[in-house]
Motif scaffolding. Structure first.
Motif, PDB file in Angstrom:
ATOM      1  N   LYS A  78       0.829  -1.216   0.000  1.00 30.32           N
ATOM      2  CA  LYS A  78       0.000   0.000   0.000  1.00 30.32           C
ATOM      3  C   LYS A  78       0.862   1.265   0.000  1.00 30.32           C
ATOM      4  O   LYS A  78       0.561   2.243  -0.692  1.00 30.32           O
ATOM      5  CB  LYS A  78      -0.917  -0.001   1.214  1.00 30.32           C
ATOM      6  N   SER A  79       1.925   1.230   0.809  1.00 25.38           N
ATOM      7  CA  SER A  79       2.792   2.420   0.851  1.00 25.38           C
ATOM      8  C   SER A  79       3.496   2.618  -0.488  1.00 25.38           C
ATOM      9  O   SER A  79       3.658   3.758  -0.961  1.00 25.38           O
ATOM     10  CB  SER A  79       3.819   2.271   1.976  1.00 25.38           C
ATOM     11  N   LEU A  80       3.896   1.483  -1.108  1.00 23.29           N
ATOM     12  CA  LEU A  80       4.552   1.587  -2.407  1.00 23.29           C
ATOM     13  C   LEU A  80       3.567   2.104  -3.459  1.00 23.29           C
ATOM     14  O   LEU A  80       3.924   2.956  -4.308  1.00 23.29           O
ATOM     15  CB  LEU A  80       5.095   0.212  -2.810  1.00 23.29           C
ATOM     16  N   GLN A  81       2.341   1.628  -3.400  1.00 25.65           N
ATOM     17  CA  GLN A  81       1.305   2.080  -4.325  1.00 25.65           C
ATOM     18  C   GLN A  81       1.029   3.572  -4.145  1.00 25.65           C
ATOM     19  O   GLN A  81       0.911   4.329  -5.117  1.00 25.65           O
ATOM     20  CB  GLN A  81       0.027   1.278  -4.079  1.00 25.65           C
ATOM     21  N   TYR A  82       0.955   3.999  -2.877  1.00 26.50           N
ATOM     22  CA  TYR A  82       0.685   5.414  -2.608  1.00 26.50           C
ATOM     23  C   TYR A  82       1.826   6.282  -3.100  1.00 26.50           C
ATOM     24  O   TYR A  82       1.613   7.376  -3.661  1.00 26.50           O
ATOM     25  CB  TYR A  82       0.465   5.607  -1.112  1.00 26.50           C
ATOM     26  N   ALA A  83       3.062   5.790  -2.935  1.00 27.03           N
ATOM     27  CA  ALA A  83       4.229   6.573  -3.360  1.00 27.03           C
ATOM     28  C   ALA A  83       4.291   6.687  -4.881  1.00 27.03           C
ATOM     29  O   ALA A  83       4.603   7.753  -5.428  1.00 27.03           O
ATOM     30  CB  ALA A  83       5.496   5.924  -2.816  1.00 27.03           C
ATOM     31  N   ILE A  84       3.958   5.582  -5.583  1.00 23.43           N
ATOM     32  CA  ILE A  84       4.008   5.605  -7.053  1.00 23.43           C
ATOM     33  C   ILE A  84       2.948   6.533  -7.617  1.00 23.43           C
ATOM     34  O   ILE A  84       3.181   7.273  -8.599  1.00 23.43           O
ATOM     35  CB  ILE A  84       3.843   4.178  -7.612  1.00 23.43           C
ATOM     36  N   ASN A  85       1.775   6.533  -6.989  1.00 23.31           N
ATOM     37  CA  ASN A  85       0.653   7.327  -7.501  1.00 23.31           C
ATOM     38  C   ASN A  85       0.611   8.745  -6.934  1.00 23.31           C
ATOM     39  O   ASN A  85      -0.318   9.498  -7.223  1.00 23.31           O
ATOM     40  CB  ASN A  85      -0.664   6.615  -7.180  1.00 23.31           C
ATOM     41  N   VAL A 113       7.221  -6.293  -8.886  1.00 20.51           N
ATOM     42  CA  VAL A 113       7.255  -6.467 -10.339  1.00 20.51           C
ATOM     43  C   VAL A 113       6.307  -5.436 -10.947  1.00 20.51           C
ATOM     44  O   VAL A 113       5.145  -5.323 -10.522  1.00 20.51           O
ATOM     45  CB  VAL A 113       6.819  -7.892 -10.733  1.00 20.51           C
ATOM     46  N   ASP A 114       6.800  -4.666 -11.926  1.00 20.54           N
ATOM     47  CA  ASP A 114       5.958  -3.617 -12.524  1.00 20.54           C
ATOM     48  C   ASP A 114       4.908  -4.217 -13.449  1.00 20.54           C
ATOM     49  O   ASP A 114       4.798  -5.430 -13.588  1.00 20.54           O
ATOM     50  CB  ASP A 114       6.830  -2.580 -13.255  1.00 20.54           C
ATOM     51  N   VAL A 156      -0.463  -4.031  -6.763  1.00 24.80           N
ATOM     52  CA  VAL A 156      -0.144  -2.612  -6.528  1.00 24.80           C
ATOM     53  C   VAL A 156      -0.742  -1.827  -7.697  1.00 24.80           C
ATOM     54  O   VAL A 156      -0.270  -1.931  -8.843  1.00 24.80           O
ATOM     55  CB  VAL A 156       1.375  -2.385  -6.446  1.00 24.80           C
ATOM     56  N   GLU A 157      -1.840  -1.076  -7.408  1.00 26.87           N
ATOM     57  CA  GLU A 157      -2.535  -0.315  -8.455  1.00 26.87           C
ATOM     58  C   GLU A 157      -1.688   0.886  -8.880  1.00 26.87           C
ATOM     59  O   GLU A 157      -1.251   1.681  -8.040  1.00 26.87           O
ATOM     60  CB  GLU A 157      -3.885   0.171  -7.945  1.00 26.87           C
ATOM     61  N   ILE A 158      -1.470   1.010 -10.218  1.00 27.84           N
ATOM     62  CA  ILE A 158      -0.734   2.153 -10.771  1.00 27.84           C
ATOM     63  C   ILE A 158      -1.696   2.941 -11.663  1.00 27.84           C
ATOM     64  O   ILE A 158      -2.213   2.411 -12.648  1.00 27.84           O
ATOM     65  CB  ILE A 158       0.481   1.681 -11.590  1.00 27.84           C
ATOM     66  N   LEU A 161      -1.799   2.969 -15.616  1.00 33.11           N
ATOM     67  CA  LEU A 161      -0.830   2.038 -16.211  1.00 33.11           C
ATOM     68  C   LEU A 161      -1.141   0.566 -15.928  1.00 33.11           C
ATOM     69  O   LEU A 161      -0.497  -0.312 -16.480  1.00 33.11           O
ATOM     70  CB  LEU A 161       0.580   2.352 -15.696  1.00 33.11           C
ATOM     71  N   GLY A 162      -2.083   0.321 -15.050  1.00 31.88           N
ATOM     72  CA  GLY A 162      -2.423  -1.068 -14.748  1.00 31.88           C
ATOM     73  C   GLY A 162      -1.983  -1.460 -13.339  1.00 31.88           C
ATOM     74  O   GLY A 162      -2.089  -0.663 -12.399  1.00 31.88           O
ATOM     75  N   LYS A 163      -1.504  -2.645 -13.220  1.00 35.18           N
ATOM     76  CA  LYS A 163      -1.125  -3.176 -11.908  1.00 35.18           C
ATOM     77  C   LYS A 163       0.290  -3.728 -11.908  1.00 35.18           C
ATOM     78  O   LYS A 163       0.731  -4.358 -12.867  1.00 35.18           O
ATOM     79  CB  LYS A 163      -2.072  -4.310 -11.482  1.00 35.18           C
ATOM     80  N   GLY A 164       0.962  -3.439 -10.802  1.00 36.69           N
ATOM     81  CA  GLY A 164       2.209  -4.141 -10.499  1.00 36.69           C
ATOM     82  C   GLY A 164       1.893  -5.164  -9.416  1.00 36.69           C
ATOM     83  O   GLY A 164       0.794  -5.198  -8.865  1.00 36.69           O
ATOM     84  N   TYR A 165       2.859  -5.992  -9.073  1.00 37.42           N
ATOM     85  CA  TYR A 165       2.611  -7.021  -8.057  1.00 37.42           C
ATOM     86  C   TYR A 165       3.828  -7.167  -7.145  1.00 37.42           C
ATOM     87  O   TYR A 165       4.975  -6.980  -7.586  1.00 37.42           O
ATOM     88  CB  TYR A 165       2.315  -8.376  -8.706  1.00 37.42           C
ATOM     89  N   ILE A 166       3.542  -7.525  -5.912  1.00 38.70           N
ATOM     90  CA  ILE A 166       4.606  -7.831  -4.952  1.00 38.70           C
ATOM     91  C   ILE A 166       4.517  -9.318  -4.611  1.00 38.70           C
ATOM     92  O   ILE A 166       3.461  -9.825  -4.236  1.00 38.70           O
ATOM     93  CB  ILE A 166       4.492  -6.975  -3.677  1.00 38.70           C
ATOM     94  N   TYR A 167       5.640  -9.973  -4.763  1.00 36.33           N
ATOM     95  CA  TYR A 167       5.762 -11.378  -4.392  1.00 36.33           C
ATOM     96  C   TYR A 167       6.722 -11.480  -3.203  1.00 36.33           C
ATOM     97  O   TYR A 167       7.689 -10.711  -3.109  1.00 36.33           O
ATOM     98  CB  TYR A 167       6.291 -12.201  -5.563  1.00 36.33           C
ATOM     99  N   TYR A 168       6.465 -12.441  -2.342  1.00 34.95           N
ATOM    100  CA  TYR A 168       7.335 -12.568  -1.162  1.00 34.95           C
ATOM    101  C   TYR A 168       7.434 -14.021  -0.717  1.00 34.95           C
ATOM    102  O   TYR A 168       6.610 -14.861  -1.065  1.00 34.95           O
ATOM    103  CB  TYR A 168       6.816 -11.690  -0.016  1.00 34.95           C
TER     104      TYR A 168
END
Length: 432
Positions: A78-85, A113-114, A156-158, A161-168
């Motif tokens: 969520k934080s990464l998504q907020y930072a990108i957007n 992954v973008d 991760v909603e962009i 541009l679509g969606k990125g994803y986080i894998y762990y």
């Protein structure tokens, strides 16, 4: 004054009080071994419950930690998504550092992954020292493939541009915690096994001391009355008014008691071993025994050994083994039936096999596993020591084996004794 042999030989009968005490002692003896077996089962059940409890509790902790790690990764997404957007100029450095520190605290490997499927951000990824960029990319791709199988991707909603994803992947702590119950179970089983070996060794040593003490004391106690009986035999022989056959009958019983004393004396010390022709020992003793059991029991001896085949043995103790097995067979047949003794040796081996088969009632598989245990007996007045002593004599003194080869309910039982033979020459061995 005695002038004739009694028509019926008097039989010794145990006094009722002595018989009752003997039965009580036997029950106490058997109860001791049953309680030891019960104690082992109780300990095993307790260890099993402890292991199962540890496994369930550890799994509970693992589930809670896994949920916590998933929440941390979602927060990071969520934080990464907020930072990108976010709008240009906004500063989220401090927030991102705090969230990344939380993820780093649990050492959770994660890859962002973008929208085009290319890895961008990586956290808690470990690379070999001085590894090239190509090597690092290969490690990332392999780790990414593994992460895709372990957990569902966190989107991760962009914007636009679509969606990125986080894998762990699971943290190292979580991975170790999953293995912990199995490692602890293995350690507990290993410690339990060592404790069992130590307990068994101590118990066997204690049993050996009991056997030796009992044997020596029995031999010692029999010595004095035997000397007295021999004196009485000589007196009866010297008295002309007494029938000589009486002295002869008493002497036979005295000789029998002396043989029993010798056996106990040998059990209580290191027995003298001699080369004996095994077929002669077995055949002669079966002939002796046949006259002293029920006339309705027929003995058959089949000798398939080479002539003069010898074995290093203590004759008195070995005959005791044959006697114990045969008397058990007579009891199993209720005094009516056949006992077959077969002596054979597989070609070109040093092994002699003696099979003793009866036509008795047979035994169950459960009893086959317990037949040599001290105190186990299917007879009301049995002490359950005869076959235990037989096993001890064969295995400890003759370095052989004795076991139940086969048994079938209603058809009979076969005991097998295995001894190490002395090779007597190639030509004679070929005749076997």
């Amino acid at each position: 004054m005695v002038t004739a042999t009694p028509k019926k030989k008097p039989r010794f009968r145990l006094h009722p009080v002595a018989l009752l005490n003997s039965q009580k002692l036997r029950r106490s003896f058997m109860d001791t071994y049953e309680q030891k077996s019960l104690f082992k089962y109780v300990i095993a059940i307790i260890l099993l419950f402890l292991s199962i409890g540890s496994l369930f509790y550890t799994n509970y902790l693992v589930d809670k930690l896994e949920e916590r790690e998933e929440r941390e990764v979602r927060l990071y997404a969520k934080s990464l998504q907020y930072a990108i957007n976010s709008q240009p100029g906004e500063n989220f450095t401090v927030v991102m550092e705090v969230i990344e520190d939380a993820v780093n605290f649990y050492q959770i490997p994660a890859i962002y992954v973008d929208q085009n499927g290319f890895p961008q951000e990586k956290i808690n990824m470990k690379f070999p020292k001085n590894s090239s960029r190509k090597e690092q990319e290969d490690i990332v791709n392999k780790s990414l493939a593994k992460m895709k199988q372990e957990h569902p991707a966190i989107p991760v909603e962009i914007t636009g541009l679509g969606k990125g994803y986080i894998y762990y992947s699971n943290s190292f702590l979580l991975t170790q915690l999953r293995l912990y119950p199995f490692i602890s179970l293995f350690v507990m089983l290993f410690i339990g096994y060592l404790a069992y070996l130590a307990f068994s060794s101590a118990r066997k040593a204690e049993q050996n001391r009991v056997w030796v003490g009992l044997a020596k004391e029995t031999a010692h106690q029999l010595g004095t009355p035997l000397s007295s009986l021999m004196a009485w035999v000589e007196y009866f022989r010297s008295e002309p008014s007494i029938d000589p056959s009486i002295a002869e009958e008493i002497e036979k019983d005295v000789i029998r008691l002396e043989m029993i004393t010798t056996r106990f004396s040998n059990i209580g010390s290191v027995p003298t071993m001699k080369e004996e022709v095994v077929a002669d020992v077995v055949s002669n003793f079966i002939s002796y025994l046949e006259k002293r059991v029920s006339s309705k029991v027929k003995f058959y001896v089949s000798n398939e050994l080479a002539n003069g085949q010898t074995v290093l043995m203590n004759k008195n103790l070995f005959e005791w083994v044959i006697e114990n097995i045969c008397k058990n067979a007579v009891d199993a047949m209720a005094g009516v039936g056949e006992i077959n003794v077969i002596l054979q040796s597989p070609p070109l081996t040093k092994e002699i096999r003696i099979d003793i088969s009866d036509s008795g009632k047979g035994m169950s598989k459960a009893n086959m596993n317990k037949i040599f245990n001290p105190g186990f007996s299917t007879k009301k007045r049995g002490w359950g020591l005869g076959l235990t002593l037989a096993k001890r004599i064969i295995e400890n003194y003759h370095s052989g084996k004795v076991f139940v080869k086969s048994s079938e309910i209603g058809k009979g039982t076969t005991f097998r004794i295995i001894l190490n033979a002395k090779i007597i020459g190639e030509e004679e061995l070929k005749k076997v």
